[in-house]
Design a protein around this motif. Structure first.
Motif, PDB file in Angstrom:
ATOM      1  N   TRP A 100     -33.335  72.690  74.925  1.00  0.00           N
ATOM      2  CA  TRP A 100     -34.282  71.397  74.147  1.00  0.00           C
ATOM      3  C   TRP A 100     -34.336  70.403  75.029  1.00  0.00           C
ATOM      4  O   TRP A 100     -35.461  69.789  74.883  1.00  0.00           O
ATOM      5  CB  TRP A 100     -33.510  71.316  73.086  1.00  0.00           C
ATOM      6  CG  TRP A 100     -33.608  72.102  71.795  1.00  0.00           C
ATOM      7  CD1 TRP A 100     -32.983  72.722  71.089  1.00  0.00           C
ATOM      8  CD2 TRP A 100     -35.002  72.571  71.234  1.00  0.00           C
ATOM      9  NE1 TRP A 100     -33.317  73.685  70.125  1.00  0.00           N
ATOM     10  CE2 TRP A 100     -34.723  73.567  70.307  1.00  0.00           C
ATOM     11  CE3 TRP A 100     -36.045  72.380  71.603  1.00  0.00           C
ATOM     12  CZ2 TRP A 100     -35.687  74.362  69.388  1.00  0.00           C
ATOM     13  CZ3 TRP A 100     -37.245  72.859  70.825  1.00  0.00           C
ATOM     14  CH2 TRP A 100     -36.912  74.015  69.780  1.00  0.00           C
ATOM     15  N   ILE A 117     -37.150  71.450  77.509  1.00  0.00           N
ATOM     16  CA  ILE A 117     -38.444  71.198  76.635  1.00  0.00           C
ATOM     17  C   ILE A 117     -39.002  69.896  76.497  1.00  0.00           C
ATOM     18  O   ILE A 117     -40.096  69.608  76.465  1.00  0.00           O
ATOM     19  CB  ILE A 117     -38.124  71.984  75.363  1.00  0.00           C
ATOM     20  CG1 ILE A 117     -38.031  73.627  75.755  1.00  0.00           C
ATOM     21  CG2 ILE A 117     -39.468  71.739  74.490  1.00  0.00           C
ATOM     22  CD1 ILE A 117     -37.621  74.274  74.448  1.00  0.00           C
ATOM     23  N   SER A 118     -37.991  69.064  75.883  1.00  0.00           N
ATOM     24  CA  SER A 118     -38.424  67.870  75.917  1.00  0.00           C
ATOM     25  C   SER A 118     -39.047  66.974  76.931  1.00  0.00           C
ATOM     26  O   SER A 118     -39.741  66.064  76.913  1.00  0.00           O
ATOM     27  CB  SER A 118     -37.206  66.940  75.129  1.00  0.00           C
ATOM     28  OG  SER A 118     -36.617  67.412  74.060  1.00  0.00           O
ATOM     29  N   LEU A 123     -40.384  68.192  79.773  1.00  0.00           N
ATOM     30  CA  LEU A 123     -41.663  68.792  79.893  1.00  0.00           C
ATOM     31  C   LEU A 123     -42.694  68.339  78.820  1.00  0.00           C
ATOM     32  O   LEU A 123     -43.821  68.639  79.007  1.00  0.00           O
ATOM     33  CB  LEU A 123     -41.289  70.176  80.133  1.00  0.00           C
ATOM     34  CG  LEU A 123     -40.595  70.631  81.193  1.00  0.00           C
ATOM     35  CD1 LEU A 123     -40.626  72.178  81.344  1.00  0.00           C
ATOM     36  CD2 LEU A 123     -40.933  70.191  82.773  1.00  0.00           C
ATOM     37  N   LEU A 174     -43.104  69.779  75.822  1.00  0.00           N
ATOM     38  CA  LEU A 174     -43.354  70.947  75.160  1.00  0.00           C
ATOM     39  C   LEU A 174     -42.809  70.691  73.780  1.00  0.00           C
ATOM     40  O   LEU A 174     -43.625  71.097  72.800  1.00  0.00           O
ATOM     41  CB  LEU A 174     -42.854  72.352  75.647  1.00  0.00           C
ATOM     42  CG  LEU A 174     -43.320  72.471  77.098  1.00  0.00           C
ATOM     43  CD1 LEU A 174     -42.571  73.828  77.547  1.00  0.00           C
ATOM     44  CD2 LEU A 174     -44.641  72.517  76.878  1.00  0.00           C
ATOM     45  N   ILE A 225     -45.393  69.574  71.622  1.00  0.00           N
ATOM     46  CA  ILE A 225     -46.637  70.748  71.254  1.00  0.00           C
ATOM     47  C   ILE A 225     -46.079  71.335  70.245  1.00  0.00           C
ATOM     48  O   ILE A 225     -46.760  71.738  69.337  1.00  0.00           O
ATOM     49  CB  ILE A 225     -46.856  71.369  72.355  1.00  0.00           C
ATOM     50  CG1 ILE A 225     -47.614  70.561  73.553  1.00  0.00           C
ATOM     51  CG2 ILE A 225     -47.755  72.440  72.171  1.00  0.00           C
ATOM     52  CD1 ILE A 225     -47.615  71.259  74.992  1.00  0.00           C
ATOM     53  N   ILE A 226     -44.550  71.814  70.101  1.00  0.00           N
ATOM     54  CA  ILE A 226     -44.152  72.519  69.226  1.00  0.00           C
ATOM     55  C   ILE A 226     -44.045  71.949  67.962  1.00  0.00           C
ATOM     56  O   ILE A 226     -44.500  72.472  66.869  1.00  0.00           O
ATOM     57  CB  ILE A 226     -42.937  72.944  69.428  1.00  0.00           C
ATOM     58  CG1 ILE A 226     -42.872  74.026  70.680  1.00  0.00           C
ATOM     59  CG2 ILE A 226     -41.958  73.609  68.294  1.00  0.00           C
ATOM     60  CD1 ILE A 226     -41.395  74.025  71.359  1.00  0.00           C
ATOM     61  N   SER A 253     -47.721  71.800  66.274  1.00  0.00           N
ATOM     62  CA  SER A 253     -48.070  73.235  65.675  1.00  0.00           C
ATOM     63  C   SER A 253     -47.286  73.700  64.534  1.00  0.00           C
ATOM     64  O   SER A 253     -46.170  74.132  64.814  1.00  0.00           O
ATOM     65  CB  SER A 253     -47.998  73.958  67.079  1.00  0.00           C
ATOM     66  OG  SER A 253     -48.191  75.445  66.502  1.00  0.00           O
TER      67      SER A 253
END
Length: 210
Positions: free
Chosen positions: A51, A54-55, A57, A59, A62-63, A66
Motif C-alpha cells: 500500500w 501504491i500510495s 505512485l 495509484l 485512482i483506486i 473508482s
C-alpha cells in the motif's frame, strides 16, 4: 514536532483498536505457535508495504476514485474474513492437544508458516480501511512548509506506522502465546474458537457494509 507527536498518537490508537488483523494474529499464534504469529505479522507488514508503494505512485487515489475497483477490494476482503471466521467457528477443536504439545518446541510446520503469512498479507491487502488510511489520514500529516519532499515525508510517516504496528502485534503474539496454558481445557477451547470465529465474521460483515 507537534504534528509528528499527534501522528504517532493517532496511529497508535488506530493500531491497538481491535480489528481483523489482531484476530488473525491471535488465531494463528494459538493454532500453531508464536513463530506463526510472527509470520502473520510479517504478512501484515508486507501488505502495508504494498500500500505504501501504491500510495507513493499515486495509484491509491485512482483506486479510491473508482467505486467499482474499491468495491471489488472491499467485498473480496469481507469474503475472506468471513471464510476464516466460519472455519474457526465450525472447527470442533480450535487447537488439538497434539498441536499444543508440538507448539511447545521451536519448530513449526512450513505449511503453517506459509498459511499464517498469507493470512496476514491477504487480510491486509484486501482491507479497504488500510487504503482509506493512506488516502485520508496519512496525507494530513505531510507538511508543506518544509524542504523535505512530500514523497519522502510520506515514506517516513509510513515507516513510523509500520514500526508501531509491528511492535503492537508482536506484543499480542507474546501475550496470546502465554495464554496457551488454558487451551488444554476443552470448554475454554470451544468458547475461544467460536468466539474468535464470530468476531472475525462480524469484522467481515462490517467491512462489506461499510
Amino acid at each position: 514536532m507537534n504534528e509528528l507527536i499527534s501522528y504517532i498518537l493517532v496511529v497508535t490508537v488506530l493500531t491497538i483498536m481491535p480489528g481483523a488483523d489482531s484476530m488473525i494474529v491471535m488465531k494463528n499464534t494459538l493454532v500453531y505457535q508464536k513463530s506463526a504469529g510472527r509470520m502473520t505479522v510479517l504478512g501484515i507488514l508486507a501488505g502495508h508495504f504494498v500500500w505504501i508503494v501504491i500510495s507513493v505512485l499515486g495509484l491509491a487515489v485512482i483506486i479510491t476514485n473508482s467505486p467499482a475497483l474499491f468495491n471489488i477490494i472491499k467485498y473480496m476482503g469481507a469474503a475472506y474474513l468471513i471464510y476464516i471466521g466460519v472455519k474457526s467457528f465450525m472447527a470442533k477443536t480450535f487447537v488439538s492437544a497434539s498441536s499444543l504439545d508440538y507448539a511447545a518446541g521451536e519448530k513449526t510446520k512450513s505449511d503453517g508458516l506459509r498459511t499464517s503469512y498469507m493470512n496476514g498479507f491477504i487480510s491486509n491487502i484486501l482491507n479497504p480501511k488500510v487504503l482509506i488510511f493512506y488516502i485520508t489520514i496519512l496525507p494530513q500529516f505531510v507538511g508543506q512548509d518544509t524542504n523535505v519532499s512530500g514523497v519522502v515525508q510520506l515514506v517516513i510517516l509510513a515507516l513510523i506506522m509500520l514500526v508501531i504496528s509491528m511492535s503492537w502485534f508482536l506484543v499480542v503474539v507474546e501475550t496470546v502465546n502465554y495464554m496457551k496454558r488454558w487451551l488444554h481445557k476443552p470448554g475454554f477451547q470451544n468458547l475461544l474458537g467460536k468466539g474468535a470465529g464470530i468476531i472475525i465474521i462480524l469484522f467481515g460483515i462490517r467491512t462489506a457494509l461499510s
